[in-house]
Design a protein around this motif. Sequence first.
Motif, short mmCIF file in Angstrom:
data_model
loop_
_atom_site.label_atom_id
_atom_site.label_comp_id
_atom_site.label_asym_id
_atom_site.label_seq_id
_atom_site.Cartn_x
_atom_site.Cartn_y
_atom_site.Cartn_z
N LEU A 118 0.85 -1.19 0.00
CA LEU A 118 0.00 0.00 0.00
C LEU A 118 0.88 1.24 0.00
O LEU A 118 1.86 1.30 0.74
N GLY A 119 0.53 2.20 -0.82
CA GLY A 119 1.29 3.45 -0.86
C GLY A 119 2.47 3.44 -1.81
O GLY A 119 3.08 4.49 -2.03
N ASP A 120 2.80 2.27 -2.40
CA ASP A 120 3.88 2.24 -3.40
C ASP A 120 3.46 3.08 -4.61
O ASP A 120 2.32 2.99 -5.07
N ARG A 121 4.40 3.87 -5.10
CA ARG A 121 4.12 4.73 -6.25
C ARG A 121 4.89 4.26 -7.47
O ARG A 121 6.07 3.95 -7.38
N PHE A 122 4.20 4.24 -8.61
CA PHE A 122 4.81 3.76 -9.85
C PHE A 122 4.57 4.75 -10.98
O PHE A 122 3.55 5.45 -11.00
N SER A 123 5.50 4.77 -11.92
CA SER A 123 5.28 5.47 -13.18
C SER A 123 4.98 4.42 -14.25
O SER A 123 5.60 3.36 -14.29
N ILE A 124 3.98 4.72 -15.08
CA ILE A 124 3.60 3.85 -16.20
C ILE A 124 3.34 4.76 -17.39
O ILE A 124 2.43 5.60 -17.33
N GLY A 125 4.08 4.59 -18.45
CA GLY A 125 3.94 5.51 -19.57
C GLY A 125 4.21 6.92 -19.10
O GLY A 125 5.23 7.20 -18.46
N THR A 126 3.27 7.82 -19.35
CA THR A 126 3.42 9.20 -18.88
C THR A 126 2.58 9.46 -17.64
O THR A 126 2.43 10.61 -17.21
N ALA A 127 2.03 8.40 -17.05
CA ALA A 127 1.18 8.54 -15.86
C ALA A 127 1.92 8.10 -14.60
O ALA A 127 2.95 7.41 -14.67
N GLU A 128 1.38 8.50 -13.46
CA GLU A 128 1.86 8.04 -12.16
C GLU A 128 0.67 7.53 -11.36
O GLU A 128 -0.40 8.13 -11.37
N VAL A 129 0.89 6.40 -10.66
CA VAL A 129 -0.18 5.79 -9.88
C VAL A 129 0.34 5.41 -8.51
O VAL A 129 1.55 5.33 -8.28
N VAL A 130 -0.59 5.14 -7.58
CA VAL A 130 -0.23 4.70 -6.23
C VAL A 130 -1.15 3.56 -5.82
O VAL A 130 -2.35 3.58 -6.10
N VAL A 131 -0.58 2.54 -5.17
CA VAL A 131 -1.35 1.38 -4.75
C VAL A 131 -2.26 1.77 -3.59
O VAL A 131 -1.80 2.33 -2.59
N SER A 132 -3.56 1.46 -3.71
CA SER A 132 -4.53 1.91 -2.71
C SER A 132 -5.15 0.79 -1.89
O SER A 132 -5.45 0.96 -0.71
N GLN A 133 -5.37 -0.39 -2.49
CA GLN A 133 -6.07 -1.47 -1.77
C GLN A 133 -6.06 -2.76 -2.58
O GLN A 133 -5.87 -2.73 -3.80
N PRO A 134 -6.29 -3.90 -1.90
CA PRO A 134 -6.46 -5.16 -2.63
C PRO A 134 -7.84 -5.21 -3.27
O PRO A 134 -8.70 -4.37 -3.00
N ARG A 135 -8.04 -6.21 -4.08
CA ARG A 135 -9.38 -6.45 -4.62
C ARG A 135 -10.11 -7.45 -3.73
O ARG A 135 -9.57 -8.50 -3.39
N LEU A 136 -11.32 -7.12 -3.37
CA LEU A 136 -12.22 -8.06 -2.73
C LEU A 136 -13.29 -8.42 -3.76
O LEU A 136 -14.13 -7.60 -4.09
N PRO A 137 -13.26 -9.64 -4.30
CA PRO A 137 -14.14 -9.97 -5.42
C PRO A 137 -15.61 -10.02 -5.02
O PRO A 137 -15.96 -10.42 -3.90
N CYS A 138 -16.47 -9.60 -5.93
CA CYS A 138 -17.91 -9.73 -5.72
C CYS A 138 -18.44 -10.86 -6.62
O CYS A 138 -17.70 -11.47 -7.38
N TYR A 139 -19.71 -11.10 -6.54
CA TYR A 139 -20.31 -12.23 -7.25
C TYR A 139 -20.13 -12.14 -8.77
O TYR A 139 -20.25 -13.15 -9.47
N LYS A 140 -19.83 -10.94 -9.27
CA LYS A 140 -19.73 -10.80 -10.72
C LYS A 140 -18.50 -11.51 -11.29
O LYS A 140 -18.46 -11.80 -12.49
N LEU A 141 -17.51 -11.80 -10.44
CA LEU A 141 -16.41 -12.65 -10.91
C LEU A 141 -16.96 -14.04 -11.23
O LEU A 141 -16.55 -14.67 -12.20
N GLY A 142 -17.90 -14.50 -10.41
CA GLY A 142 -18.57 -15.77 -10.69
C GLY A 142 -19.37 -15.71 -11.97
O GLY A 142 -19.44 -16.69 -12.73
N VAL A 143 -19.98 -14.56 -12.23
CA VAL A 143 -20.73 -14.37 -13.48
C VAL A 143 -19.78 -14.52 -14.66
O VAL A 143 -20.09 -15.19 -15.66
N ARG A 144 -18.62 -13.88 -14.56
CA ARG A 144 -17.64 -13.92 -15.65
C ARG A 144 -17.19 -15.34 -15.96
O ARG A 144 -17.01 -15.71 -17.13
N PHE A 145 -17.02 -16.13 -14.90
CA PHE A 145 -16.54 -17.50 -15.08
C PHE A 145 -17.66 -18.52 -15.17
O PHE A 145 -17.41 -19.71 -15.40
N GLY A 146 -18.90 -18.05 -14.95
CA GLY A 146 -20.03 -18.98 -14.98
C GLY A 146 -19.95 -20.00 -13.87
O GLY A 146 -20.35 -21.16 -14.04
N SER A 147 -19.44 -19.57 -12.70
CA SER A 147 -19.22 -20.49 -11.60
C SER A 147 -19.44 -19.78 -10.27
O SER A 147 -18.77 -18.79 -9.97
#
Length: 223
Positions: A104-133
């Motif tokens: 958390l808080g790590d900062r990266f440059s990508i192309g001409t942009a800069e980003v910072v890590v904010s949080q993990p992903r907590l998956p919702c049911y739509k991941l199941g929709v995508r995989f049909g499972s």
Amino acid sequence: MKLVSVNTGLPREVSWHGRTVTTAIFKEPARGRVPLRKLNLDGDRQADLTVHGGEHKAVYCYSLAHYGYWKKELPGRELPMGMFGENFTVDDGRDELLEESVHLGDRFSIGTAEVVVSQPRLPCYKLGVRFGSDDMVKRFLASGRTGFYVAVLREGEVGAGDEIEVISGEANAVAVSEITRLYVAKRFGEAEIRAVRRALRVEELPESWKEYFRERLRQAGAN
């Protein structure tokens, strides 16, 4: 790290268990360079803004190495880039979990942009929709291969092949994987309490997460 694929998608309606669901989890690789703005990539949207998108979830990143793991777990399943709903498929060139080495808080440059890590992903049911499972959400979280979100510090353009370079780390370093473990932990011992207190000092961790962890500290009698 390297940006392997930039994936975007717009909300669509799909049928799931006899009802219509609107989701933007169906992402496909974008061609050329793509403008990255404060809230998302051009050509990308979220269906439910109450739980997706926003400044703290502008871009979702997922490791290319995880695809190898899931190909073994889901034999015969086609897994094109963007299958997990990620905007950035990234390659760090190592076998270890990316979530263990990104904090958390790590900062990266990508192309001409800069980003910072904010949080993990907590998956919702739509991941199941995508995989049909229905069990995909549970398997995804249990795997520890959650990926992470970044906020955009400086808008710019990104494209497949861009190097992802570290600008700076966070003094109160808490790995993405550790935050996920703390979130799902049944009880807090001294080690968890120390880690949560460190995480609460990370400016980039969204207030919703901080309030959740403050409540967990209160429940553990560690105000």
